[in-house]
Enzyme design. Structure first.
Site, PDB file in Angstrom:
ATOM      1  N   HIS A 150      66.471  26.906  57.792  1.00  0.00           N
ATOM      2  CA  HIS A 150      67.815  27.294  57.355  1.00  0.00           C
ATOM      3  C   HIS A 150      68.753  26.098  57.367  1.00  0.00           C
ATOM      4  CE1 HIS A 150      66.589  31.464  59.100  1.00  0.00           C
ATOM      5  NE2 HIS A 150      65.931  31.139  58.026  1.00  0.00           N
ATOM      6  N   ASP A 186      75.285  30.988  55.026  1.00  0.00           N
ATOM      7  CA  ASP A 186      73.915  31.191  54.539  1.00  0.00           C
ATOM      8  C   ASP A 186      73.552  32.666  54.610  1.00  0.00           C
ATOM      9  OD1 ASP A 186      73.016  31.718  57.124  1.00  0.00           O
ATOM     10  OD2 ASP A 186      71.803  29.909  57.307  1.00  0.00           O
TER      11      ASP A 186
END
Ligand code: UDP
Length: 484
Positions: free
Chosen positions: A19, A117
């Site tokens: 991520h 995100d």
């Protein structure tokens, strides 16, 4: 004349290497190509040496600010040790909301735009509180996004477990999705991670746009569907900006002398790189079959070897880079393996400099778990793949790579369902490295390498898409100001 004021972007990354990497690279592009000032807030996985190393590498030269939020106190929320990955990520992000608000308040200057995100969508509302545009960055591909955006509908219409269906799932604009390919959080609808996933699927289109880590030519059809009101456009009202491939730049120095010397000695395209991302692990039995398969193929290899797991295929996702993972790992290999493969194999216990390895001219194949960063790194370096999906959205990615994009081969049965035997592994390795089919895959991946390079270069589609996002953002800021 006064210099125009720089836009200040705040990016929020969920924990985990997979991520963090694309968020940092997005930050770099916003600074370098679009003149933003960028602060990235991260929730680090404690004691992750690998993460610390990545963060260190982007700090020189220092293009952006990285701020670590304090680890959330999870004791009060009763998160059991067996909680699934998506549950853990969602809860960690949720419990960090107050810390994130305080950190924003402590910033020297007010941010102009917020980008979160996939696991940070609950924070989009902070953008509303601040009165600034906010975006969701789904750092993977358009198939995944199509499935995600359609999930709230599937949740209402499909009865029972998705995996028990005999018919594939119809996702507008996407090839049919086989029930066995659905993403991990969709495997068990009674698990908390499924509810978290449906929630975030509903939140994604609530921002002012969605950023995707692909480029237009890679997935033109699905992107068209995402933007078509008749198809998925009905659910995704926000524009989709394709900004990829955003991958880590190569830092040759991190290869190390021994590995570099070994790689330099091998012929071009002759080495198969074997690695399962930051958290992937195999069972002890599978590890032995893989070792035999590599040996029987008689092809050169570099193998990031991790201790086998008895629990789950994402075994070390939350422990990555913690010391000791690689201790004694060689004892799990078949007896005499290292001696017999001394001249053709190179073993890296638990972690390796992946981007640097893939970019070396001697590397000609990648046996990969198909995490999206790994996939992009392979394509961007023109390396064909053996798709070996383990967890998360990797089964979907494997199908995309083999059946639509055409850069990979894969085992007949999913490795998460059945042990892949040594003969099949031998055949897969030889297919990519020496057979005619391998040449076709290589030619296709090299085409994509060049289209990827064009996309991110000045004047390319992804470069243009990020500039467009900046312009849209400026317009929105003006509109918000006028409205007040
Ligand atoms: N990675 C690495 N060395 C390793 C394993 C992983 O540098 O030994 C990096 C890899 O290059 C990629 C990231 O970690 O940038 C993994 O991301 P991906 O999306 O492929 O998989 P995930 O770890 O999220 O499953």
């Amino acid at each position: 004349m006064e210099k125009p004021k720089k836009l200040r972007a705040v990016l929020l990354s969920s924990p985990g290497m997979g991520h963090l990497v694309p968020v940092i690279e997005l930050g770099n592009r916003l600074v370098a190509d679009n003149g933003f000032e960028v602060t990235i807030f991260i929730l680090p996985l404690q004691a992750s040496l690998a993460e610390a190393e990545i963060i260190e590498s982007v700090m020189t030269p220092k293009l952006l600010d990285i701020v670590e939020l304090p680890p959330p106190d999870l004791s009060a929320v009763g998160l059991g040790p067996d909680a699934a990955v998506v549950t853990r990520l969602a809860v960690m992000m949720r419990e960090s909301r107050q810390a994130f608000r305080s950190a924003l308040a402590a910033m020297e200057a007010w941010p102009d735009v917020l980008i979160v995100d996939l696991f940070g969508t609950e924070h989009l509302c902070i953008g509303d509180e601040l009165g600034i545009p906010r975006y969701a960055y789904v750092a993977t591909n358009a198939w995944f996004l199509a499935l995600l955006l359609h999930l709230p509908t599937l949740d209402k219409e499909v009865k029972g477990e998705y995996v028990d269906r005999t018919e594939p799932l119809e996702i507008p604009g996407c090839k049919l999705v086989r029930p066995e390919d659905v993403v991990d959080p969709m495997l068990d609808r009674s698990d908390q991670q499924y509810r978290e996933f449906v929630r975030l699927a509903g939140e994604i289109p609530m921002g002012d746009g969605i950023l995707l880590n692909v480029w237009e030519d890679l997935q033109a059809e699905t992107l068209a569907a995402l933007r078509n009101e008749e198809l998925l456009g009905r659910v995704a009202n926000s524009p989709v900006y394709t900004v990829g491939p955003l991958i880590r730049p190569v830092r040759p120095a991190v290869l190390g002398k021994e590995l570099l010397e070994w790689l330099d000695k091998q012929p071009s395209d002759s080495v198969m790189f074997v690695s399962f991302g930051s958290g992937g692990t195999l069972s002890a039995e599978q590890l032995v079959e893989l070792a035999w398969g590599l040996e029987l193929s008689q092809q050169r290899f570099i193998w990031v070897l991790r201790q086998p797991t008895v629990k789950s295929l994402d075994g070390s996702y939350f422990d990555v880079g913690k010391g000791g993972v690689g201790d004694g790992v060689l004892s799990f290999l078949p007896s005499g393996f290292t001696a017999r493969t001394r001249d053709i194999g190179f073993i890296l216990p638990s972690w390796g400099p992946q981007v640097e390895i893939l970019s070396h001219p001697s590397v000609g194949g990648f046996l990969s778990h198909c995490g999206w960063n790994s996939t992009l790194e392979s394509i961007a370096n023109g390396v064909p793949m053996i798709a070996w999906p383990l967890y998360a959205e990797q089964r979907l990615n494997a199908t995309l790579l083999t059946e639509e994009i055409g850069v990979a081969v894969r085992p007949k049965v999913l490795p998460s369902k059945k042990i892949v035997g040594r003969e099949e592994i031998e055949k897969l390795v030889r297919t990519v490295m020496v057979e005619k089919e391998g040449h076709t895959l290589r030619a296709r991946v090299r085409e994509l390498k060049s289209s990827a390079q064009k996309a991110v270069a000045e004047g390319g589609s992804s470069y243009g898409s990020l500039s467009k996002m900046k312009e849209d953002c400026k317009m929105m800021i003006r509109q918000i100001k006028q409205a007040h």
